[in-house]
Design a protein around this motif. Structure first.
Motif, mmCIF file in Angstrom:
data_model
loop_
_atom_site.group_PDB
_atom_site.id
_atom_site.type_symbol
_atom_site.label_atom_id
_atom_site.label_comp_id
_atom_site.label_asym_id
_atom_site.label_seq_id
_atom_site.Cartn_x
_atom_site.Cartn_y
_atom_site.Cartn_z
ATOM 1 N N ARG A 1 0.833 -1.209 0.000
ATOM 2 C CA ARG A 1 0.000 0.000 0.000
ATOM 3 C C ARG A 1 0.866 1.258 0.000
ATOM 4 O O ARG A 1 0.513 2.261 -0.641
ATOM 5 C CB ARG A 1 -0.936 -0.002 1.213
ATOM 6 N N PHE A 2 1.989 1.207 0.708
ATOM 7 C CA PHE A 2 2.905 2.350 0.723
ATOM 8 C C PHE A 2 3.447 2.613 -0.678
ATOM 9 O O PHE A 2 3.559 3.768 -1.097
ATOM 10 C CB PHE A 2 4.053 2.071 1.700
ATOM 11 N N ILE A 3 3.789 1.566 -1.406
ATOM 12 C CA ILE A 3 4.292 1.712 -2.776
ATOM 13 C C ILE A 3 3.284 2.473 -3.634
ATOM 14 O O ILE A 3 3.644 3.375 -4.402
ATOM 15 C CB ILE A 3 4.608 0.325 -3.372
ATOM 16 N N ASP A 4 2.009 2.134 -3.489
ATOM 17 C CA ASP A 4 0.967 2.842 -4.230
ATOM 18 C C ASP A 4 0.824 4.278 -3.753
ATOM 19 O O ASP A 4 0.692 5.213 -4.564
ATOM 20 C CB ASP A 4 -0.366 2.110 -4.085
ATOM 21 N N ALA A 5 0.847 4.469 -2.427
ATOM 22 C CA ALA A 5 0.609 5.800 -1.867
ATOM 23 C C ALA A 5 1.691 6.794 -2.271
ATOM 24 O O ALA A 5 1.411 7.983 -2.477
ATOM 25 C CB ALA A 5 0.521 5.709 -0.339
ATOM 26 N N VAL A 6 2.927 6.324 -2.394
ATOM 27 C CA VAL A 6 4.039 7.219 -2.711
ATOM 28 C C VAL A 6 4.272 7.300 -4.217
ATOM 29 O O VAL A 6 5.027 8.147 -4.702
ATOM 30 C CB VAL A 6 5.313 6.745 -1.965
ATOM 31 N N GLY A 7 3.625 6.430 -4.971
ATOM 32 C CA GLY A 7 3.753 6.466 -6.421
ATOM 33 C C GLY A 7 5.041 5.859 -6.928
ATOM 34 O O GLY A 7 5.692 6.431 -7.823
ATOM 35 N N LEU A 8 5.437 4.721 -6.384
ATOM 36 C CA LEU A 8 6.641 4.031 -6.843
ATOM 37 C C LEU A 8 6.247 3.005 -7.908
ATOM 38 O O LEU A 8 5.427 2.131 -7.665
ATOM 39 C CB LEU A 8 7.337 3.318 -5.671
ATOM 40 N N ASP A 9 6.851 3.131 -9.074
ATOM 41 C CA ASP A 9 6.539 2.245 -10.189
ATOM 42 C C ASP A 9 7.434 1.011 -10.125
ATOM 43 O O ASP A 9 8.576 1.034 -10.551
ATOM 44 C CB ASP A 9 6.745 2.992 -11.513
ATOM 45 N N ARG A 10 6.914 -0.062 -9.574
ATOM 46 C CA ARG A 10 7.606 -1.351 -9.454
ATOM 47 C C ARG A 10 9.057 -1.159 -9.011
ATOM 48 O O ARG A 10 10.000 -1.401 -9.764
ATOM 49 C CB ARG A 10 7.532 -2.141 -10.756
ATOM 50 N N PRO A 11 9.264 -0.747 -7.765
ATOM 51 C CA PRO A 11 10.629 -0.513 -7.283
ATOM 52 C C PRO A 11 11.385 -1.820 -7.064
ATOM 53 O O PRO A 11 10.790 -2.896 -6.932
ATOM 54 C CB PRO A 11 10.391 0.185 -5.943
ATOM 55 N N LEU A 12 12.713 -1.704 -6.998
ATOM 56 C CA LEU A 12 13.526 -2.762 -6.409
ATOM 57 C C LEU A 12 13.324 -2.656 -4.915
ATOM 58 O O LEU A 12 13.438 -1.564 -4.337
ATOM 59 C CB LEU A 12 15.002 -2.568 -6.751
ATOM 60 N N LEU A 13 13.030 -3.766 -4.253
ATOM 61 C CA LEU A 13 12.790 -3.767 -2.818
ATOM 62 C C LEU A 13 14.026 -4.314 -2.114
ATOM 63 O O LEU A 13 14.446 -5.444 -2.375
ATOM 64 C CB LEU A 13 11.560 -4.610 -2.497
ATOM 65 N N VAL A 14 14.618 -3.494 -1.257
ATOM 66 C CA VAL A 14 15.797 -3.882 -0.491
ATOM 67 C C VAL A 14 15.365 -4.127 0.947
ATOM 68 O O VAL A 14 14.807 -3.236 1.592
ATOM 69 C CB VAL A 14 16.880 -2.779 -0.535
ATOM 70 N N GLY A 15 15.617 -5.330 1.459
ATOM 71 C CA GLY A 15 15.239 -5.668 2.823
ATOM 72 C C GLY A 15 16.430 -6.147 3.620
ATOM 73 O O GLY A 15 17.207 -6.971 3.146
ATOM 74 N N HIS A 16 16.575 -5.624 4.827
ATOM 75 C CA HIS A 16 17.668 -6.032 5.714
ATOM 76 C C HIS A 16 17.115 -6.842 6.883
ATOM 77 O O HIS A 16 16.129 -6.452 7.505
ATOM 78 C CB HIS A 16 18.410 -4.808 6.261
ATOM 79 N N SER A 17 17.721 -7.995 7.172
ATOM 80 C CA SER A 17 17.395 -8.810 8.338
ATOM 81 C C SER A 17 15.916 -9.208 8.309
ATOM 82 O O SER A 17 15.458 -9.809 7.336
ATOM 83 C CB SER A 17 17.776 -8.045 9.609
ATOM 84 N N LEU A 18 15.135 -8.870 9.334
ATOM 85 C CA LEU A 18 13.704 -9.161 9.296
ATOM 86 C C LEU A 18 13.046 -8.495 8.097
ATOM 87 O O LEU A 18 12.092 -9.032 7.516
ATOM 88 C CB LEU A 18 13.030 -8.699 10.591
ATOM 89 N N GLY A 19 13.553 -7.342 7.695
ATOM 90 C CA GLY A 19 13.039 -6.689 6.493
ATOM 91 C C GLY A 19 13.193 -7.563 5.266
ATOM 92 O O GLY A 19 12.430 -7.431 4.303
ATOM 93 N N GLY A 20 14.174 -8.479 5.283
ATOM 94 C CA GLY A 20 14.322 -9.428 4.176
ATOM 95 C C GLY A 20 13.185 -10.419 4.130
ATOM 96 O O GLY A 20 12.665 -10.737 3.045
ATOM 97 N N ALA A 21 12.771 -10.933 5.300
ATOM 98 C CA ALA A 21 11.632 -11.855 5.346
ATOM 99 C C ALA A 21 10.360 -11.163 4.876
ATOM 100 O O ALA A 21 9.542 -11.749 4.149
ATOM 101 C CB ALA A 21 11.450 -12.388 6.765
ATOM 102 N N ILE A 22 10.187 -9.902 5.269
ATOM 103 C CA ILE A 22 9.002 -9.151 4.858
ATOM 104 C C ILE A 22 9.050 -8.866 3.358
ATOM 105 O O ILE A 22 8.030 -8.969 2.660
ATOM 106 C CB ILE A 22 8.895 -7.856 5.678
ATOM 107 N N ALA A 23 10.226 -8.528 2.841
ATOM 108 C CA ALA A 23 10.375 -8.282 1.397
ATOM 109 C C ALA A 23 10.052 -9.545 0.602
ATOM 110 O O ALA A 23 9.390 -9.479 -0.452
ATOM 111 C CB ALA A 23 11.785 -7.797 1.094
ATOM 112 N N LEU A 24 10.506 -10.697 1.077
ATOM 113 C CA LEU A 24 10.174 -11.957 0.412
ATOM 114 C C LEU A 24 8.663 -12.175 0.394
ATOM 115 O O LEU A 24 8.113 -12.667 -0.603
ATOM 116 C CB LEU A 24 10.867 -13.122 1.128
ATOM 117 N N ARG A 25 7.979 -11.771 1.470
ATOM 118 C CA ARG A 25 6.524 -11.938 1.507
ATOM 119 C C ARG A 25 5.837 -10.992 0.524
ATOM 120 O O ARG A 25 4.798 -11.343 -0.065
ATOM 121 C CB ARG A 25 6.007 -11.704 2.928
ATOM 122 N N VAL A 26 6.403 -9.799 0.333
ATOM 123 C CA VAL A 26 5.854 -8.902 -0.690
ATOM 124 C C VAL A 26 5.945 -9.570 -2.052
ATOM 125 O O VAL A 26 5.001 -9.537 -2.856
ATOM 126 C CB VAL A 26 6.587 -7.546 -0.694
#
Length: 319
Positions: free
Chosen positions: A118-143
């Motif tokens: 939802r944040f990606i839509d709200a900020v207007g990011l067109d299919r970004p590369l998603l960088v996740g660190h540590s737990l952020g990596g698990a969340i990025a994989l879920r995205v």
């Protein structure tokens, strides 16, 4: 019986006074942390939550998602200066962390992934590369699993990829399963205890490299000395066991470019279990190991991490 009654009363009053003192110290430390590190970016409403983020540069977008107990300064201070011009760099405070609220969203991994979508839509990011660190990596994989159309690829830094039943003993104080106890401890004991144990905890997280001299301010470390931040961090840790075991079985579904960067001497997440183990699970995965580096490579090897992110970005945006 009368003597026993008064002993109990005195004990209750003593505990209440001790908790009250700690609550007062907590409020003072939290106010000092916010004075030292005020908000630095913009805010956008995502669902019912206010999300704090920084947004700089122009070009293809890269969105950075921090790990357990972190905030956007883990990228803004350490990594952004090493990235070349030509990218739009966006780093967010996950809901509940930093200066983002957690009111309408939850701590579960699918909920956090949905909030990022939802944040990606709200900020207007067109299919970004998603960088996740540590737990952020698990969340990025879920995205990537639940919202694959929102992103172009994943660049994961020291990511949590596999479920480990027992968290490191250094994080044991965060594992509070009772929501009520989590609230009480966050408001009273957690922040003074975190300050007392900060040196030991940071040595564990950054080791074998030293903790950066400016981490408390430049790296946003002081922002962890607030009840809301501790509560969100504890909630995040407890939520992992609910979702990561099932998520691990789905990695083969990911079809976008994925890269993983790990330090060979990571003390928090072992590079074999969470990095090398991903080979063969995702087609075409790009895996890089930095010899002798710990859990925070973006602070100690910023140029190498930037090169990794740009390499994965090249694959993702070309695809």
């Amino acid at each position: 019986m009368a003597v026993l009654f008064w002993i109990v009363v005195v004990a209750i009053l003593a505990v209440a006074g001790w908790l009250g003192w700690n609550a007062m110290v907590t409020r003072r430390l939290a106010a000092d942390a916010e004075r030292r590190i005020p908000p630095v970016g913009k805010t956008v409403m995502v669902g019912g939550d206010s999300i704090h983020y920084v947004d700089q540069g122009a070009g293809r977008p890269i969105l950075f998602v921090h790990g357990l107990g972190g905030q956007l300064h883990h990228f803004r201070q350490a990594l952004f200066p090493a990235m070349d011009d030509g990218f739009r760099l966006v780093a967010m405070d996950r809901p509940g962390s930093g200066y983002s609220t957690r009111i309408s969203s939850g701590a579960r991994i699918p909920e956090q992934a949905a909030a990022i979508a939802r944040f990606i839509d709200a900020v207007g990011l067109d299919r970004p590369l998603l960088v996740g660190h540590s737990l952020g990596g698990a969340i990025a994989l879920r995205v990537a699993l639940d919202h694959p159309d929102k992103i172009a690829g994943l660049a994961l830094i020291s990511p949590l990829t596999h479920y480990v039943p027992t968290p490191p003993k250094e994080f044991g104080g965060l594992y509070i399963r009772s929501p009520l106890m989590r609230r009480i401890i966050a408001a009273t004991l957690a922040v003074p205890a975190s300050l007392k144990n900060a040196s030991q905890t940071l040595d564990f997280v950054f080791g074998p490299q030293p903790v950066p001299a400016d981490y408390a301010i430049g790296g946003g470390g002081y922002l962890g000395l607030r009840p809301s931040h501790f509560h969100a961090t504890s909630s995040d840790l407890v939520a992992v066991e609910q979702d990561l075991p099932g998520q691990m079985e789905r990695y083969g579904e990911i079809r976008i470019p994925v890269g993983i960067l790990f330090g060979s001497r990571d003390r928090v997440l072992h590079h074999t279990r969470h990095g090398l183990a991903m080979e063969g699970l995702i087609e075409g995965i790009d895996l890089e190991i930095l010899e002798g580096v710990g859990h925070m490579p973006q602070f100690v090897e910023a140029e190498k991490v930037a090169s990794f992110v740009k390499r994965v970005a090249g694959r993702a945006f070309a695809a």
